[in-house]
Design an enzyme around this catalytic site. Sequence first.
Site, PDB file in Angstrom:
ATOM      1  N   HIS A  36      66.087  26.532  26.297  1.00 51.12           N
ATOM      2  CA  HIS A  36      65.696  26.245  24.910  1.00 51.12           C
ATOM      3  C   HIS A  36      66.431  27.103  23.880  1.00 51.12           C
ATOM      4  O   HIS A  36      66.344  26.857  22.689  1.00 51.12           O
ATOM      5  CB  HIS A  36      64.191  26.441  24.710  1.00 51.12           C
ATOM      6  CG  HIS A  36      63.782  27.887  24.618  1.00 51.12           C
ATOM      7  ND1 HIS A  36      63.541  28.651  25.733  1.00 51.12           N
ATOM      8  CD2 HIS A  36      63.594  28.699  23.563  1.00 51.12           C
ATOM      9  CE1 HIS A  36      63.212  29.870  25.350  1.00 51.12           C
ATOM     10  NE2 HIS A  36      63.238  29.939  24.041  1.00 51.12           N
TER      11      HIS A  36
HETATM   12  C1  UD1 Z   1      61.342  29.678  18.936  1.00 50.54           C
HETATM   13  C2  UD1 Z   1      61.813  31.106  18.739  1.00 50.54           C
HETATM   14  C3  UD1 Z   1      62.392  31.640  20.031  1.00 50.54           C
HETATM   15  C4  UD1 Z   1      61.418  31.478  21.177  1.00 50.54           C
HETATM   16  C5  UD1 Z   1      60.947  30.043  21.263  1.00 50.54           C
HETATM   17  C6  UD1 Z   1      59.878  29.924  22.301  1.00 50.54           C
HETATM   18  C7  UD1 Z   1      62.644  31.649  16.481  1.00 50.54           C
HETATM   19  C8  UD1 Z   1      63.844  31.914  15.680  1.00 50.54           C
HETATM   20  N1  UD1 Z   1      62.861  31.182  17.734  1.00 50.54           N
HETATM   21  O1  UD1 Z   1      62.479  28.891  19.256  1.00 50.54           O
HETATM   22  O2  UD1 Z   1      62.675  33.015  19.893  1.00 50.54           O
HETATM   23  O3  UD1 Z   1      62.062  31.828  22.365  1.00 50.54           O
HETATM   24  O4  UD1 Z   1      60.416  29.647  19.997  1.00 50.54           O
HETATM   25  O5  UD1 Z   1      59.688  28.642  22.756  1.00 50.54           O
HETATM   26  O6  UD1 Z   1      61.545  31.851  16.024  1.00 50.54           O
HETATM   27  N2  UD1 Z   1      59.873  21.450  18.097  1.00 50.54           N
HETATM   28  C9  UD1 Z   1      59.043  20.380  18.354  1.00 50.54           C
HETATM   29  N3  UD1 Z   1      57.713  20.633  18.554  1.00 50.54           N
HETATM   30  C10 UD1 Z   1      57.164  21.876  18.506  1.00 50.54           C
HETATM   31  C11 UD1 Z   1      58.041  22.961  18.231  1.00 50.54           C
HETATM   32  C12 UD1 Z   1      59.378  22.727  18.046  1.00 50.54           C
HETATM   33  O7  UD1 Z   1      59.478  19.222  18.421  1.00 50.54           O
HETATM   34  O8  UD1 Z   1      55.951  22.032  18.708  1.00 50.54           O
HETATM   35  C13 UD1 Z   1      61.331  21.172  17.916  1.00 50.54           C
HETATM   36  C14 UD1 Z   1      61.698  20.885  16.463  1.00 50.54           C
HETATM   37  O9  UD1 Z   1      62.740  19.951  16.472  1.00 50.54           O
HETATM   38  C15 UD1 Z   1      62.231  22.243  16.001  1.00 50.54           C
HETATM   39  C16 UD1 Z   1      62.904  22.759  17.261  1.00 50.54           C
HETATM   40  O10 UD1 Z   1      62.064  22.322  18.331  1.00 50.54           O
HETATM   41  O11 UD1 Z   1      63.134  22.127  14.932  1.00 50.54           O
HETATM   42  C17 UD1 Z   1      63.040  24.269  17.296  1.00 50.54           C
HETATM   43  O12 UD1 Z   1      61.771  24.908  17.071  1.00 50.54           O
HETATM   44  P1  UD1 Z   1      61.728  26.401  16.478  1.00 50.54           P
HETATM   45  O13 UD1 Z   1      60.330  26.862  16.444  1.00 50.54           O
HETATM   46  O14 UD1 Z   1      62.520  26.461  15.232  1.00 50.54           O
HETATM   47  O15 UD1 Z   1      62.566  27.210  17.514  1.00 50.54           O
HETATM   48  P2  UD1 Z   1      62.439  27.330  19.092  1.00 50.54           P
HETATM   49  O16 UD1 Z   1      63.683  26.822  19.702  1.00 50.54           O
HETATM   50  O17 UD1 Z   1      61.172  26.741  19.563  1.00 50.54           O
HETATM   51  N1  UDP Z   2      56.004  28.503  29.441  1.00 43.88           N
HETATM   52  C1  UDP Z   2      54.967  27.598  29.678  1.00 43.88           C
HETATM   53  N2  UDP Z   2      55.295  26.274  29.815  1.00 43.88           N
HETATM   54  C2  UDP Z   2      56.576  25.808  29.753  1.00 43.88           C
HETATM   55  C3  UDP Z   2      57.612  26.764  29.518  1.00 43.88           C
HETATM   56  C4  UDP Z   2      57.293  28.088  29.351  1.00 43.88           C
HETATM   57  O1  UDP Z   2      53.805  27.982  29.758  1.00 43.88           O
HETATM   58  O2  UDP Z   2      56.793  24.600  29.887  1.00 43.88           O
HETATM   59  C5  UDP Z   2      55.679  29.930  29.286  1.00 43.88           C
HETATM   60  C6  UDP Z   2      56.397  30.874  30.206  1.00 43.88           C
HETATM   61  O3  UDP Z   2      55.744  30.968  31.458  1.00 43.88           O
HETATM   62  C7  UDP Z   2      56.388  32.178  29.427  1.00 43.88           C
HETATM   63  C8  UDP Z   2      56.513  31.713  28.008  1.00 43.88           C
HETATM   64  O4  UDP Z   2      56.130  30.333  27.992  1.00 43.88           O
HETATM   65  O5  UDP Z   2      55.158  32.854  29.573  1.00 43.88           O
HETATM   66  C9  UDP Z   2      57.918  31.876  27.554  1.00 43.88           C
HETATM   67  O6  UDP Z   2      58.122  31.160  26.428  1.00 43.88           O
HETATM   68  P1  UDP Z   2      59.558  30.601  26.020  1.00 43.88           P
HETATM   69  O7  UDP Z   2      60.437  30.487  27.200  1.00 43.88           O
HETATM   70  O8  UDP Z   2      59.291  29.381  25.232  1.00 43.88           O
HETATM   71  O9  UDP Z   2      60.050  31.727  24.989  1.00 43.88           O
HETATM   72  P2  UDP Z   2      60.767  33.145  25.123  1.00 43.88           P
HETATM   73  O10 UDP Z   2      60.019  33.983  26.085  1.00 43.88           O
HETATM   74  O11 UDP Z   2      62.174  32.878  25.525  1.00 43.88           O
HETATM   75  O12 UDP Z   2      60.724  33.664  23.731  1.00 43.88           O
END
Ligand code: UD1
Ligand code: UDP
Length: 355
Positions: free
Chosen positions: A206
């Site tokens: 992601h």
């Molecule tokens: C965010 C965090 C990242 C973290 C990740 C965990 C920042 C800068 N990044 O990244 O550090 O590792 O969360 O998962 O804060 N979207 C959906 N549904 C949702 C959420 C997101 O469709 O419920 C899609 C949207 O198109 C959105 C994109 O995912 O634009 C990115 O979401 P965003 O929260 O901006 O960043 P993450 O990649 O989730």
């Molecule tokens: N996780 C989850 N379901 C998923 C993917 C991740 O419960 O489908 C959990 C994972 O076990 C961990 C946390 O989400 O505890 C990590 O989140 P993510 O990878 O989204 O973000 P990051 O840690 O890179 O910020």
Amino acid sequence: MGKLKIVTILGARPQFIKAAAVSSVFSSHFEEILVHTGQHYDPNMSAVFFEELTIPNPKYHLNVGSGSHGAMTGAMLAEIEKVLEMEKPDFVLVYGDTNSTLAGALAASKLLIPVIHVEAGLRSFNKAMPEEQNRILTDHISKILFAPTQTAVQNLQNEGITGGVHLVGDVMYDGILHFSKIAREKSRILESLNLEAGKFLLCTIHRAENTNSLERLTAIVNGLNACKEPIVLPLHPRTLKYIHDYGLKLSDTICVIDPVGYLDMVRLESGAKKIVTDSGGIQKEAFFLGIPCITLREETEWVETVENGWNILVGADQTKIADAIKNFNPSGERKAYFGEGNATQKMIETIKNQH
Ligand code: UD1
Ligand code: UDP
């Protein structure tokens, strides 16, 4: 004296999981008010964690949703400020390194409310990452910095931050000790996907640097496609969109599923032969569970897992990915870099002593 009042800012999946380990223990010591920024909002990116991990209901939902970094962080900042002016807490607590983390810390700092940063001091030394910017800025305006590892303490020291730093261990370790037992009892994910423990790989992707680059995402997909064993891929909505937009084809051995709840995730992690990921949290969970981890990045904040031999950095290099999937087989003892599973208790004592 009444209980200290803490406003905790949550917004993204890893923060819900950290809060699950902390909030239930906090409730008998503090008056904790949860604020959900709405950064993650799909039911399987948010509600599922509140339901199955029994995290208290947020008092405030800011419904900020997706957007550009500036728009998202700015909208959160304005809304969090209003909440803090109403609630007048003793502390504001933020977790990790997302845009919700920075918005919460900045809103509090401007109102002179002391900020508690959980997971302070992590560095990738790659300032192009939004998370690295969020971490550095948050650490520099925090009053109490809970560092999960000795490396994190050292990173803070190198930036001149020594006051208010407390090495307490990692709340995600507290969490996995508690929830892996429950996951074993409750999760039926292996049965429902027809998987045998030890005979599949688990993958998550992601990170913006991987998804937003055609070249990198193509190389990752090619590396995974070369694997003959089944790979389960719970796909973040961001990655699903890019795979579709780029027209990438996944091989039949890759089983794409929607993001799963934490109990199913821990069950998948525990049963996996290897984990391939660019997630921060999952690198640590693989280490806690003793599963070899192949990390789709050039650097990591969790350097101990690499030094100890259980994590390998392969970037987005197709050949290295395919090679690690075949040949990366670490063994040997895992050291207790992340504490003893009592980080939350240590945090509680520190916060009480600070006031
Ligand atoms: C965010 C965090 C990242 C973290 C990740 C965990 C920042 C800068 N990044 O990244 O550090 O590792 O969360 O998962 O804060 N979207 C959906 N549904 C949702 C959420 C997101 O469709 O419920 C899609 C949207 O198109 C959105 C994109 O995912 O634009 C990115 O979401 P965003 O929260 O901006 O960043 P993450 O990649 O989730
Ligand atoms: N996780 C989850 N379901 C998923 C993917 C991740 O419960 O489908 C959990 C994972 O076990 C961990 C946390 O989400 O505890 C990590 O989140 P993510 O990878 O989204 O973000 P990051 O840690 O890179 O910020």
